[in-house]
Scaffold this motif. Structure first.
Motif, PDB file in Angstrom:
ATOM      1  N   ILE A  21       0.858  -1.184   0.000  1.00 58.17           N
ATOM      2  CA  ILE A  21       0.000   0.000   0.000  1.00 58.17           C
ATOM      3  C   ILE A  21       0.896   1.236   0.000  1.00 58.17           C
ATOM      4  N   TYR A  22       0.618   2.138  -0.916  1.00 62.10           N
ATOM      5  CA  TYR A  22       1.369   3.399  -1.006  1.00 62.10           C
ATOM      6  C   TYR A  22       0.397   4.542  -0.743  1.00 62.10           C
ATOM      7  N   ASN A  23       0.538   5.184   0.405  1.00 59.95           N
ATOM      8  CA  ASN A  23      -0.366   6.282   0.752  1.00 59.95           C
ATOM      9  C   ASN A  23       0.242   7.613   0.312  1.00 59.95           C
ATOM     10  N   LEU A  24      -0.107   8.031  -0.896  1.00 61.15           N
ATOM     11  CA  LEU A  24       0.440   9.260  -1.479  1.00 61.15           C
ATOM     12  C   LEU A  24      -0.563  10.409  -1.449  1.00 61.15           C
ATOM     13  N   ALA A  25      -1.819  10.124  -1.125  1.00 64.81           N
ATOM     14  CA  ALA A  25      -2.862  11.155  -1.203  1.00 64.81           C
ATOM     15  C   ALA A  25      -2.728  12.139  -0.049  1.00 64.81           C
ATOM     16  N   ALA A  26      -3.052  13.399  -0.325  1.00 60.66           N
ATOM     17  CA  ALA A  26      -3.020  14.442   0.704  1.00 60.66           C
ATOM     18  C   ALA A  26      -3.562  15.728   0.104  1.00 60.66           C
ATOM     19  N   GLN A  27      -3.926  16.662   0.979  1.00 59.54           N
ATOM     20  CA  GLN A  27      -4.054  18.052   0.533  1.00 59.54           C
ATOM     21  C   GLN A  27      -2.630  18.579   0.616  1.00 59.54           C
ATOM     22  N   SER A  28      -1.944  18.615  -0.508  1.00 61.95           N
ATOM     23  CA  SER A  28      -0.482  18.726  -0.476  1.00 61.95           C
ATOM     24  C   SER A  28       0.070  20.113  -0.795  1.00 61.95           C
ATOM     25  N   HIS A  29      -0.798  21.107  -0.905  1.00 58.91           N
ATOM     26  CA  HIS A  29      -0.310  22.440  -1.220  1.00 58.91           C
ATOM     27  C   HIS A  29      -0.098  23.208   0.091  1.00 58.91           C
ATOM     28  N   VAL A  30       1.152  23.618   0.330  1.00 58.80           N
ATOM     29  CA  VAL A  30       1.503  24.236   1.614  1.00 58.80           C
ATOM     30  C   VAL A  30       0.710  25.519   1.856  1.00 58.80           C
ATOM     31  N   LYS A  31       0.686  26.417   0.876  1.00 65.69           N
ATOM     32  CA  LYS A  31      -0.012  27.693   1.079  1.00 65.69           C
ATOM     33  C   LYS A  31      -1.518  27.468   1.283  1.00 65.69           C
ATOM     34  N   VAL A  32      -2.100  26.566   0.516  1.00 63.62           N
ATOM     35  CA  VAL A  32      -3.532  26.274   0.650  1.00 63.62           C
ATOM     36  C   VAL A  32      -3.846  25.716   2.041  1.00 63.62           C
ATOM     37  N   SER A  33      -2.890  25.018   2.640  1.00 59.16           N
ATOM     38  CA  SER A  33      -3.152  24.416   3.955  1.00 59.16           C
ATOM     39  C   SER A  33      -3.417  25.461   5.037  1.00 59.16           C
ATOM     40  N   PHE A  34      -2.923  26.688   4.857  1.00 64.97           N
ATOM     41  CA  PHE A  34      -3.238  27.762   5.799  1.00 64.97           C
ATOM     42  C   PHE A  34      -4.699  28.205   5.651  1.00 64.97           C
ATOM     43  N   GLU A  35      -5.256  28.013   4.466  1.00 62.20           N
ATOM     44  CA  GLU A  35      -6.633  28.431   4.204  1.00 62.20           C
ATOM     45  C   GLU A  35      -7.642  27.340   4.548  1.00 62.20           C
ATOM     46  N   VAL A  36      -7.241  26.083   4.440  1.00 60.19           N
ATOM     47  CA  VAL A  36      -8.141  24.965   4.791  1.00 60.19           C
ATOM     48  C   VAL A  36      -7.414  24.010   5.743  1.00 60.19           C
ATOM     49  N   PRO A  37      -7.051  24.484   6.937  1.00 58.05           N
ATOM     50  CA  PRO A  37      -6.253  23.656   7.849  1.00 58.05           C
ATOM     51  C   PRO A  37      -6.975  22.407   8.329  1.00 58.05           C
ATOM     52  N   GLU A  38      -8.280  22.516   8.598  1.00 54.93           N
ATOM     53  CA  GLU A  38      -9.010  21.360   9.114  1.00 54.93           C
ATOM     54  C   GLU A  38      -9.110  20.263   8.058  1.00 54.93           C
ATOM     55  N   TYR A  39      -9.436  20.639   6.821  1.00 58.41           N
ATOM     56  CA  TYR A  39      -9.507  19.657   5.737  1.00 58.41           C
ATOM     57  C   TYR A  39      -8.132  19.024   5.495  1.00 58.41           C
ATOM     58  N   THR A  40      -7.082  19.860   5.563  1.00 58.24           N
ATOM     59  CA  THR A  40      -5.717  19.350   5.373  1.00 58.24           C
ATOM     60  C   THR A  40      -5.398  18.278   6.403  1.00 58.24           C
ATOM     61  N   ALA A  41      -5.745  18.537   7.666  1.00 58.71           N
ATOM     62  CA  ALA A  41      -5.482  17.561   8.724  1.00 58.71           C
ATOM     63  C   ALA A  41      -6.336  16.308   8.552  1.00 58.71           C
ATOM     64  N   ASP A  42      -7.575  16.479   8.120  1.00 61.99           N
ATOM     65  CA  ASP A  42      -8.488  15.351   7.974  1.00 61.99           C
ATOM     66  C   ASP A  42      -7.991  14.371   6.916  1.00 61.99           C
ATOM     67  N   THR A  43      -7.496  14.896   5.803  1.00 64.25           N
ATOM     68  CA  THR A  43      -7.017  14.015   4.729  1.00 64.25           C
ATOM     69  C   THR A  43      -5.577  13.559   4.968  1.00 64.25           C
ATOM     70  N   THR A  44      -4.713  14.489   5.311  1.00 60.35           N
ATOM     71  CA  THR A  44      -3.277  14.215   5.344  1.00 60.35           C
ATOM     72  C   THR A  44      -2.852  13.486   6.607  1.00 60.35           C
ATOM     73  N   ALA A  45      -3.413  13.877   7.766  1.00 57.51           N
ATOM     74  CA  ALA A  45      -3.059  13.233   9.037  1.00 57.51           C
ATOM     75  C   ALA A  45      -3.965  12.044   9.328  1.00 57.51           C
ATOM     76  N   LEU A  46      -5.269  12.314   9.462  1.00 53.99           N
ATOM     77  CA  LEU A  46      -6.203  11.249   9.841  1.00 53.99           C
ATOM     78  C   LEU A  46      -6.402  10.223   8.731  1.00 53.99           C
ATOM     79  N   GLY A  47      -6.171  10.634   7.477  1.00 47.94           N
ATOM     80  CA  GLY A  47      -6.266   9.675   6.370  1.00 47.94           C
ATOM     81  C   GLY A  47      -5.288   8.519   6.540  1.00 47.94           C
ATOM     82  N   ALA A  48      -4.060   8.841   6.968  1.00 47.13           N
ATOM     83  CA  ALA A  48      -3.058   7.797   7.206  1.00 47.13           C
ATOM     84  C   ALA A  48      -3.509   6.878   8.346  1.00 47.13           C
ATOM     85  N   LEU A  49      -4.042   7.486   9.414  1.00 51.69           N
ATOM     86  CA  LEU A  49      -4.530   6.695  10.547  1.00 51.69           C
ATOM     87  C   LEU A  49      -5.658   5.754  10.116  1.00 51.69           C
ATOM     88  N   ARG A  50      -6.583   6.261   9.299  1.00 57.63           N
ATOM     89  CA  ARG A  50      -7.706   5.419   8.859  1.00 57.63           C
ATOM     90  C   ARG A  50      -7.214   4.201   8.065  1.00 57.63           C
TER      91      ARG A  50
END
Length: 330
Positions: free
Chosen positions: A85-114
């Motif tokens: 399994i290769y988990n490459l998905a994320a909200q991966s744009h650094v500048k955008v992550s300041f504008e959508v921090p919760e979504y970034t964490a939900d996909t990028t952090a909690l996505g790996a946990l799921r």
């Protein structure tokens, strides 16, 4: 004949996902890619695979799922029963992550946990690769960052990646899973997303050369990065999952170049002076920026025999030429 290995890739429609899919198919894998359901398909980077030979096409499957939805992930894990399994998905744009921090964490952090928790609950014995990022080092004092360099993340994206990094190690140590982190430094290609600074530069240079654009507006030209070629880096991902023991690796070139260097190299490749076309726009500065990153890839070379093949100037030229070709094809 032995059974073909099955690989599951999240983020398959992205730059890295498309190169990794090509690599795995060339090695005889059956590749399954997770895509999100949307009104328009974002599969341009993998269309050439879908249209290839019938034999290769039969080894390439796309399934609908989402890193924010454990039920869809568990269903996919159960039906595919992947070996890797290769988990490459994320909200991966650094500048955008300041504008959508919760979504970034939900996909990028909690996505790996799921994904990891789904593997644990279902008893899926796959080898797991987590796409970690050099942005985790952030405001670092180290001249070159390696596996033991402390993290100081400087964006919601980087903070989310730090969580994913540690939860991967936690599942490895707690449950004996073969789970590894590849801490990849900046890696680019003609398939890089158009909102990322390197592709923004290469596209603008092509358009300016073709007389379709007058100026290129950028933010911090002094930021320095370790830039490599994505096609080289996906090979390192695969190699990490072929090792006898699960270990984390930093992947990069060991060289650093500024955004200004990238700009100058890109314009020079088409015979133009960048100073005639580039202007600074404060809108493109981040709330907190990372000024300097450089990889120490010694462990990857020593333990896996991996080293990058494409040099910085070759990478920049490749991207500009690809964008010039794309303009001509329109």
């Amino acid at each position: 004949m032995p059974e073909a290995k099955r690989a599951l890739i999240t983020g398959i429609t992205g730059q890295d996902g498309s190169y990794l899919a090509e690599l795995l198919l060339s090695k005889g894998y059956q590749v399954w890619g997770i895509i999100r359901r949307s009104s328009s398909l974002n599969t341009s980077r993998i269309e050439h695979i879908r249209r290839s030979s019938p034999e290769q096409e039969s080894n390439f499957q796309l399934v609908y799922g989402d890193l924010t939805d454990s039920s869809s992930l568990n269903q996919i894990l159960q039906s595919v029963q992947p070996h890797e399994i290769y988990n490459l998905a994320a909200q991966s744009h650094v500048k955008v992550s300041f504008e959508v921090p919760e979504y970034t964490a939900d996909t990028t952090a909690l996505g790996a946990l799921r994904l990891l928790e789904g593997m644990r609950q279902l008893g899926v014995k796959a080898r797991y690769y987590q796409a970690s990022s050099s942005e985790m080092f952030g405001q670092t004092e180290a001249d070159a960052q390696k596996e033991t360099t402390p993290f100081h993340p400087r964006s919601p994206y980087a903070c989310s990646k730090v969580f994913a990094y540690w939860i991967t190690i936690n599942y490895r140590e707690s449950y004996g899973m073969f789970a590894v982190n590849g801490i990849l430094f900046n890696h680019e290609s003609p398939r890089r997303g158009e909102t990322f600074v390197t592709r923004k530069i290469s596209m603008a240079v092509a358009r300016i050369k073709a007389g379709l654009q007058d100026k290129l507006y950028l933010g911090n030209l002094d930021a320095q990065r370790d830039w490599g070629y994505a096609g080289d880096y996906v090979e390192a991902m695969w190699m990490m999952l072929q090792q006898d023991q699960p270990e984390d690796y930093v992947i990069g070139t060991g060289e650093t170049h500024s955004v200004r260097d990238f700009v100058e190299e890109a314009f020079t490749s088409v015979g133009l002076d960048w100073r005639d076309y580039v202007e600074i726009d404060p809108r493109f500065f981040r709330p907190a920026d990372v000024e300097y990153l450089r990889c120490d890839p010694g462990k990857a070379k020593r333990k896996m025999g991996w080293e990058p093949r494409v040099k910085f100037h070759e990478l920049v030229k490749m991207m500009v030429e690809a964008d010039l070709e794309e303009l001509k094809a329109r």
